[in-house]
Design a protein around this motif. Structure first.
Motif, mmCIF file in Angstrom:
data_model
loop_
_atom_site.group_PDB
_atom_site.id
_atom_site.type_symbol
_atom_site.label_atom_id
_atom_site.label_comp_id
_atom_site.label_asym_id
_atom_site.label_seq_id
_atom_site.Cartn_x
_atom_site.Cartn_y
_atom_site.Cartn_z
ATOM 1 N N ALA A 83 0.550 -1.140 0.152
ATOM 2 C CA ALA A 83 0.308 0.023 -0.254
ATOM 3 C C ALA A 83 0.971 1.374 -0.069
ATOM 4 N N HIS A 84 2.169 1.052 0.303
ATOM 5 C CA HIS A 84 2.669 2.526 1.038
ATOM 6 C C HIS A 84 3.520 2.353 -0.031
ATOM 7 N N ARG A 85 4.471 0.975 -0.953
ATOM 8 C CA ARG A 85 5.062 1.833 -2.021
ATOM 9 C C ARG A 85 4.927 1.133 -3.742
ATOM 10 N N LEU A 86 3.638 0.604 -3.173
ATOM 11 C CA LEU A 86 2.788 0.148 -4.793
ATOM 12 C C LEU A 86 1.680 0.873 -4.160
ATOM 13 N N PRO A 87 1.082 1.818 -4.001
ATOM 14 C CA PRO A 87 -0.292 1.731 -4.016
ATOM 15 C C PRO A 87 -1.246 1.674 -5.261
ATOM 16 N N ASP A 88 -0.477 1.429 -6.716
ATOM 17 C CA ASP A 88 -1.680 1.209 -7.829
ATOM 18 C C ASP A 88 -1.965 0.244 -7.977
ATOM 19 N N TRP A 89 -1.081 -0.558 -7.476
ATOM 20 C CA TRP A 89 -1.271 -2.372 -7.462
ATOM 21 C C TRP A 89 -2.793 -2.179 -6.803
ATOM 22 N N ARG A 90 -3.761 -3.669 -7.410
ATOM 23 C CA ARG A 90 -4.686 -4.092 -6.567
ATOM 24 C C ARG A 90 -4.380 -5.926 -5.561
ATOM 25 N N VAL A 91 -4.954 -5.366 -4.367
ATOM 26 C CA VAL A 91 -4.652 -6.980 -3.524
ATOM 27 C C VAL A 91 -5.974 -6.878 -2.570
ATOM 28 N N THR A 92 -6.171 -7.973 -2.987
ATOM 29 C CA THR A 92 -7.357 -8.646 -1.495
ATOM 30 C C THR A 92 -6.435 -9.132 -0.490
ATOM 31 N N ALA A 93 -6.934 -8.972 0.942
ATOM 32 C CA ALA A 93 -5.825 -9.494 1.687
ATOM 33 C C ALA A 93 -6.612 -11.527 1.611
ATOM 34 N N PRO A 94 -5.910 -11.759 1.330
ATOM 35 C CA PRO A 94 -6.362 -13.343 1.423
ATOM 36 C C PRO A 94 -6.869 -14.100 3.211
ATOM 37 N N ARG A 95 -7.513 -14.906 2.953
ATOM 38 C CA ARG A 95 -8.241 -15.357 4.666
ATOM 39 C C ARG A 95 -7.578 -16.268 4.999
ATOM 40 N N GLY A 96 -6.377 -16.699 4.509
ATOM 41 C CA GLY A 96 -5.267 -18.101 5.039
ATOM 42 C C GLY A 96 -4.386 -18.781 3.636
#
Ligand code: PLP
Length: 485
Positions: free
Chosen positions: A389-402
């Motif tokens: 989020a800090h260094r590559l804010p244009d990338w989209r990531v969803t936090a995996p639940r496991g």
């Protein structure tokens, strides 16, 4: 051809195609063609699939047929569609380009390198204690020849008890111990798949599974997973099973590698029913089942819904415990286990007794060991997400639940170029196309959170540096598709 996609299904995949970036400047047909190209590049629309007839798609999208005709024409001109009069139109890539995946996946021994290519944890501290206890147990086995093709009974019982505890009553004669989950997959394929047989896999999927399938010369069809939402598109997955009736389907329903998705219970039930109706056997890879994070509740195992011995489950010690142990297993019906054992004696006879005893001791201490692993993984995942989020804010990531990986959607089709550039600054990456079949998935990157948080933060910093260098160097460096051979 690998099947067809119906108008409503394609419309669902296309989603908000009207709202694509740059949309204001382009006419409807160009936006539609661009959206179809995007689905192809992401692997969500497989190659060789037949698109709906123009009229059908126009109705599903509620647009004029002329717009669809023009979009298909443009896709033909750019090499993304092949048409034959009277037969329909199939998806393809320009120049019939296909990138083969060897799936070869070996960790580097270079200690300076931050290796994000391998998604596995270092051994837990309890491993040494378990190894010492196993050595103490060994004399009990030394009076025999040491060959146990289905595994030593203590371990088979411990693994069976694990399934029973998950709500799937299992006896020791339904378990065969293998030398890792990969070995389990290979043995099941040897038993169940004739050379050239058809197999449905998720896209993206685990590269070494693709390698095992390539070893059987399998004819592979894919089901594209959505990067963001729930992953599996129920209608498309069930439709693929119905239409292509593959001999086998290989699925990773728990914290799928690489996307981290968790298949919900209702879809599990429907997949097992559809597989049975299609005459398809399911190989369910449960490598990450012990690693739910944040208290995520697990749906019942896929095999819970199986009434016809269609589901063969495979799993192992590598992800929750240690890959160096090389202990995995198959859960199937007792007769299937006997057949697998017969195949196995022609391959490696049996797994090492000492390693199996180590596994028995680790499983006896499972709550403590796995509890620590989950806490460690959750903290490392959060550190990785924070750094991204800090260094590559244009990338989209969803936090995996496991599980142990996240699947980042990049800000351009640069995954292979980024992996090459990152290697030069001491970070090894597994680029998106390694997880697919067709050289697509260039807009994605798998990032494991199995290394200490400080290494992950350092790696993201270096990746961010080379990401922006790629732009400064112009497009030339990453226009060429990366051939993996
Ligand atoms: C989905 C999946 N299956 C199988 C394996 C191989 O596991 P093992 O080390 O038990 O052979 C892995 C390892 O990364 C994996 O992610």
């Amino acid at each position: 051809m690998t099947g067809e996609v119906r108008g409503v299904q394609l419309a669902r995949l296309l989603g908000q195609w009207h709202a694509l970036p740059g949309r204001r400047r382009s006419p409807d047909y160009a936006a539609l063609a661009g959206a179809v190209r995007g689905l192809l590049a992401d692997g969500r629309l497989p190659l060789g699939v037949r698109l709906p007839a123009e009229r059908e798609l126009a109705e599903a999208l509620r647009i004029s047929r002329t717009t669809v005709t023009a979009a298909y024409r443009q896709l033909r001109e750019t090499g993304h569609l092949a048409s034959r009069r009277g037969a329909g139109s199939w998806t393809m890539l320009p120049g019939n380009h296909r990138v083969a995946s060897t799936g070869l996946w070996t960790p580097l021994d270079d200690r300076e390198m931050i290796d994000l290519g391998v998604a596995a944890l270092a051994a837990p501290p309890q491993l040494l204690t378990a190894a010492r206890a196993a050595a103490e147990d060994l004399p009990r086995y030394l009076g025999g020849a040491g060959y146990h093709p289905t595994g030593i009974i203590e371990l088979r019982e411990a693994v069976a008890d694990g399934y029973t505890a998950r709500g799937l009553p299992t006896s020791a004669d339904q378990i065969m111990v293998t030398s890792g989950t990969q070995h389990a997959l290979d043995l099941v394929l040897r038993l169940a798949l004739a050379p050239g047989g058809s197999v449905l896999v998720e896209s993206p999927t685990y590269p070494n599974a693709l390698a095992a399938l390539a070893g059987r010369r399998a004819r592979i069809t894919t089901h594209g997973l959505a990067a963001d939402s729930g992953g599996w598109e129920a209608d498309l997955l069930l439709g693929s099973l119905r239409q292509t009736r593959p001999r086998l389907a290989y699925l990773i329903p728990e914290f799928q590698n690489p996307t981290g998705h968790l298949m919900p219970a209702p879809l599990r039930e429907r997949v097992v029913a559809a597989a049975h109706a299609a005459g398809t056997d399911l190989i369910v890879d449960e490598s990450f089942v012990d690693l739910p994070l944040d208290g995520t509740e697990l749906p019942p195992p896929m095999a819970t819904f199986d009434r016809h011995s269609r589901v063969v489950s495979i799993g192992g010690m590598s992800k929750p415990y240690w890959g160096g142990l090389r202990i995995g297993w198959v859960r199937a019906s007792a007769p299937q286990v006997q057949r697998l054992a017969a195949v196995r004696v022609g391959v490696d006879m049996a797994s090492p007794v000492l390693d199996q005893l180590v596994a028995v001791h680790l499983l006896a201490d499972a709550p403590a060991i796995v509890g620590d692993r989950r806490a460690q993984l959750a903290a490392q995942r959060d550190a990785l997400l924070g750094a991204l989020a800090h260094r590559l804010p244009d990338w989209r990531v969803t936090a995996p639940r496991g599980g142990v990986t996240l699947w980042a959607e990049l800000d351009g089709p640069v995954s292979s170029a980024l992996a090459r550039a990152a290697e030069e600054v001491g970070v090894r990456l597994a680029p998106g196309p390694r997880f697919g079949l067709d050289g697509t998935l260039e807009r994605f990157l798998r990032l494991p959170f199995t290394l200490p948080a400080a290494d992950l933060v350092e790696a993201v910093g270096r990746i961010a540096g080379v990401r922006y260098d790629l732009d400064r160097a112009g497009r030339q460096r990453w226009q060429e598709p990366a051939v993996i051979a």
